[in-house]
Structure formats: structure tokens, C-alpha cells
Design a protein around this motif. Structure first.
Motif, short mmCIF file in Angstrom:
data_model
loop_
_atom_site.label_atom_id
_atom_site.label_comp_id
_atom_site.label_asym_id
_atom_site.label_seq_id
_atom_site.Cartn_x
_atom_site.Cartn_y
_atom_site.Cartn_z
N THR A 1 6.16 0.45 -4.64
CA THR A 1 5.82 1.45 -5.65
C THR A 1 6.63 1.25 -6.93
OG1 THR A 1 7.53 3.04 -4.93
CG2 THR A 1 5.38 3.14 -3.82
N TRP B 1 -0.13 10.95 -14.48
CA TRP B 1 0.64 11.92 -13.72
C TRP B 1 1.26 12.93 -14.67
CZ3 TRP B 1 1.84 12.49 -8.46
CH2 TRP B 1 2.92 13.33 -8.16
N ASN C 1 4.96 5.68 -12.27
CA ASN C 1 3.75 5.35 -11.50
C ASN C 1 3.39 6.55 -10.63
OD1 ASN C 1 2.43 4.46 -8.94
ND2 ASN C 1 2.53 2.44 -9.87
N SER C 2 2.16 7.03 -10.74
CA SER C 2 1.78 8.25 -10.03
C SER C 2 1.86 8.09 -8.51
CB SER C 2 0.35 8.67 -10.43
OG SER C 2 -0.59 7.66 -10.10
N PHE C 3 1.52 6.90 -8.00
CA PHE C 3 1.57 6.69 -6.56
C PHE C 3 3.02 6.77 -6.05
CE2 PHE C 3 -2.32 4.68 -7.95
CZ PHE C 3 -3.24 5.11 -7.01
N MET D 1 -4.41 11.49 -2.20
CA MET D 1 -4.79 10.95 -3.52
C MET D 1 -6.11 10.19 -3.43
SD MET D 1 -1.12 9.59 -5.02
CE MET D 1 -1.77 9.25 -6.67
N ALA D 2 -6.28 9.40 -2.37
CA ALA D 2 -7.51 8.62 -2.21
C ALA D 2 -8.71 9.53 -2.00
CB ALA D 2 -7.37 7.65 -1.04
N TYR E 1 -7.68 8.66 -10.45
CA TYR E 1 -6.33 8.12 -10.59
C TYR E 1 -5.89 8.14 -12.05
CZ TYR E 1 -7.81 6.65 -5.98
OH TYR E 1 -8.30 6.65 -4.69
#
Length: 391
Positions: free
Chosen positions: A243, A67, A271-273, A58-59, A64
Motif C-alpha cells: 500500500t 479520499w 493512497n485511499s486503499f 471498497m470493492a 475509487y
């Protein structure tokens, strides 16, 4: 090739905004420089490499946004539940909340009204009562029975406690803080108790993967035909609680529609993370890491129990699941103030106070064993020194 996890590595979490380490001085008077944090239920271990890899991907992409497309996420949940727990989950049953405390709060909001009673089997995870009371509902405490050092359900006694004002029952399975893995018979009896009293049955199973060798967790949804609101998460299993991702899984169409309505009204979205990390964790690599973790935690459990149970007046409840040791100080004859002071001021250990878990927790404290073994060994030595006059 993925390297084997090094659970013995001591990772300095001080100054990382860790509740467990950075807030212990304020709340317990135990500084992180000299103390051992054994309270908040997260682990001092890194998650599997596949989880870290998902974040690095992702990074590297570097955008960002919102989702979308949950197919891989839902497939990962379905694969994990089928392979680890023998439970078939359909994608349309799954709701993702901001952790399971949030999931509990939405259940309270969706299935009860202000003034209603919510049944808890105490002592039990303290956030349940906090959420229930904050929502203007009433906590109905049904105390567990202590038999030969283990908790048992006491339905006969509870019949005289629960009345028509109660509308929901929250089961903690496996049990926190006692570490019990409930049997199929106990689960069926719980469902029948809920049926007799017309209670919405919510089963919080966040610790379902953290089961000691020789024990097996049974999902409540597989133990009964009574409708169940199931709550599960990757967060405890893989140490990604930050998370704030959890799943509420509801097969029953009516309960699912009611829960969906509250989710929509509250504007809850994931939350996408957390979703990316959970998808990576629920994998063969995550399963291999978990097996190694359980073996390590079982070793910590044995060291802690042997040391603590050698101290006259202290007794650690046999741990069947979770990484949370539940220690009874009643045999010391000390007041809660005295034995707590010995733990905090003498041993320099920050541990959870038993009364926060409700009726039945008055003489107990909870200790988190999910930390490098050297810290568990130090904690045992410190406790033995703090209560040395009893030996």
C-alpha cells in the motif's frame, strides 16, 4: 466469529508480482521453484481479516475516487499509539507519506541541504543511505559497537566522527538489521547526542509493533523532550507494504511547518486503499491478530537460532524485535564470496548481503523469518547441509 490466523498455511506468491519471490532469480540466482526467499522484509502471511474486509467493502462500493475525511484514520492511529505504546498523538501532528522510505526522503529534503551530512548508526537499513546519497547529501557512518553478541551505541567514538557539516540523525528503532530494542537510557543518550551536535532527530519506528516477548519498545517521543520527527506505519506490522502508506508524526511546530512545506511543494497525497486498510488494522481485531503473529514469529526465531547457532562458525544475533535474523559468518574464516555462495548456491536461500547495510555488515547476512514454519525448518536444514564440513 473471526477465525484464528493460520500462519502455517503455505501461500504461493510466485507470479503475483512479488519482489521477494519473482525477482529472486534475477538478483540472487536462486529460482523460486527450488529456493526459499528470505530477503525482502515482507511476510508470507495474509493480513488480519478486518483488513481484507475493508478492501472488500471498497470493492463492493466500486467507486475509487479521491479520499477525504481523515477523522477515522487519525482516530485509529491515536487509539493504537495510546493503547499499544503509551504515546498520545494529536491528529494535526500526522502526515501520511507513500511509505517510510518516501518519508525519509522528504525529511532529507525538508531538513538538510545538498552537501550536508546525515548520521546513520551502521550497519542499518540500506534504503537510508541510498536515499541520502541520491539527494546529494553525505552519509556519516557511526559504527555500532558489538559487545557480547549485541549492538551497543558508542557515543564516545562518534564524537570524533560527527562535525558541523552533519545536520540530521536517523535512528532505526527497533534496529534493523540487528533486532535491538533500544533502552530508555540509550534513547535519551541519542537525543542528547543530537542536541549537542544540533541535529534534526528522525526516528524510524516501522518495526515498533514487532517486539519479541520479554522486550518493550519505547517511542523516542516519550523518552526525551528534544524535538523528534517520528516515523511509523501499519505496513510491516500487518504485511500491507504494497500500500506504500506511512506516517510522519511531528509534535514540534517548527519542524512540522518545515515538513508540511515540502509535502505541499512535492504534491504528496495519500493512497485511499492504504488509509482504509490502516484504519481497519489499527483496531482490537488487528491487535488480537498481532499478538498471535508475535507468538508465531517467536517460535520461528527459536527454531532458526537453535539450528544456526549449532553450526560451527555461525552466530545469529539475539532477536529482540523485527522478524529479521542477523547472522554472522566471521567464525567460519571464509571470505564473503565463499559463505554467500554456500547460502545461495548450496542452500538455495536468497538472503540480504550484509555489506549493503554499511560499515559493520561485512561478515553478515540477513534472513527473513516471517514465513510458514516449515520453510524456516527447511532453511535451517539446508544451511546445516551447506556448511556440513564444519560440523
Amino acid at each position: 466469529m473471526t477465525l484464528a490466523p493460520d500462519f502455517d498455511e503455505v501461500i504461493d506468491r510466485v507470479g503475483t508480482h512479488s519482489v521477494k519471490w519473482d525477482c529472486m532469480q534475477e538478483l540472487y540466482g536462486v529460482g523460486p521453484e527450488e529456493g526459499i526467499a528470505m530477503w525482502v522484509a515482507d511476510m508470507d502471511f495474509r493480513p488480519p481479516a478486518c483488513v481484507q474486509g475493508a478492501l472488500e467493502t471498497m470493492a463492493a462500493q466500486g467507486v475509487y475516487g479521491y479520499w477525504g475525511d481523515n477523522r477515522a484514520y487519525h482516530a485509529a492511529i491515536g487509539w493504537w499509539m495510546a493503547n499499544r505504546h503509551g504515546w498520545q498523538v494529536e491528529p494535526e501532528w500526522i502526515f501520511t507519506t507513500h511509505g517510510l522510505v518516501n518519508g525519509t526522503a522528504i525529511c532529507v529534503d525538508a531538513f538538510t541541504q545538498p552537501g550536508d551530512g546525515v548520521v546513520l548508526m551502521t550497519p542499518v537499513y540500506h534504503a537510508f543511505a541510498r536515499v541520502i546519497r541520491a539527494a546529494g547529501r553525505t552519509v556519516v557512518e557511526c559504527p555500532l559497537k558489538l559487545v557480547d553478541g549485541r549492538y551497543q551505541m558508542d557515543f564516545d567514538a562518534w564524537e570524533g566522527i560527527v562535525d558541523s557539516s552533519a545536520k540530521m540523525l536517523i535512528l532505526c528503532s527497533p534496529h534493523n538489521p540487528g533486532g535491538r530494542v533500544w533502552t530508555a537510557e540509550e534513547l535519551r543518550a541519542t537525543a542528547e547526542f543530537a542536541r549537542r551536535h544540533d541535529l534534526v532527530l528522525v526516528s524510524d519506528e516501522i518495526h515498533h509493533d514487532l517486539v519479541m516477548p520479554g522486550h518493550r519498545h519505547i517511542p523516542m517521543a516519550t523518552a526525551t523532550d528534544y524535538p523528534v520527527v517520528m516515523m511509523s506505519a501499519t505496513t510491516k506490522t500487518f504485511n500491507i507494504a504494497g500500500t506504500h502508506s506511512g506516517n510522519v508524526i511531528i509534535a514540534d511546530p517548527d519542524l512540522r511547518a518545515r515538513f508540511a512545506g515540502r509535502m505541499a511543494a512535492l504534491g504528496i497525497s495519500p493512497n485511499s486503499f492504504g488509509l482504509a486498510m490502516a484504519t481497519a488494522a489499527y483496531s482490537p481485531e488487528g491487535a488480537t491478530w498481532l499478538d498471535a503473529l508475535i507468538a508465531y514469529l517467536d517460535g520461528n526465531r527459536k527454531i532458526f537460532d537453535e539450528g544456526v547457532n549449532a553450526i560451527p562458525g555461525l552466530r545469529s544475533m539475539p532477536l529482540e524485535a523485527t522478524y529479521l535474523a542477523w547472522v554472522d559468518f566471521a567464525g567460519t574464516g571464509m571470505s564473503a564470496e565463499e559463505f554467500t555462495a554456500r547460502v545461495e548456491k548450496g542452500a538455495k536461500i536468497a538472503a540480504n548481503h550484509g555489506p549493503s547495510f554499511g560499515t559493520g555488515g561485512e561478515s553478515w547476512m540477513r534472513f527473513n523469518l516471517a514465513t510458514p514454519r516449515v520453510r524456516v525448518e527447511h532453511a535451517v536444514a539446508r544451511l546445516r547441509a551447506a556448511f556440513s564440513d564444519l560440523q
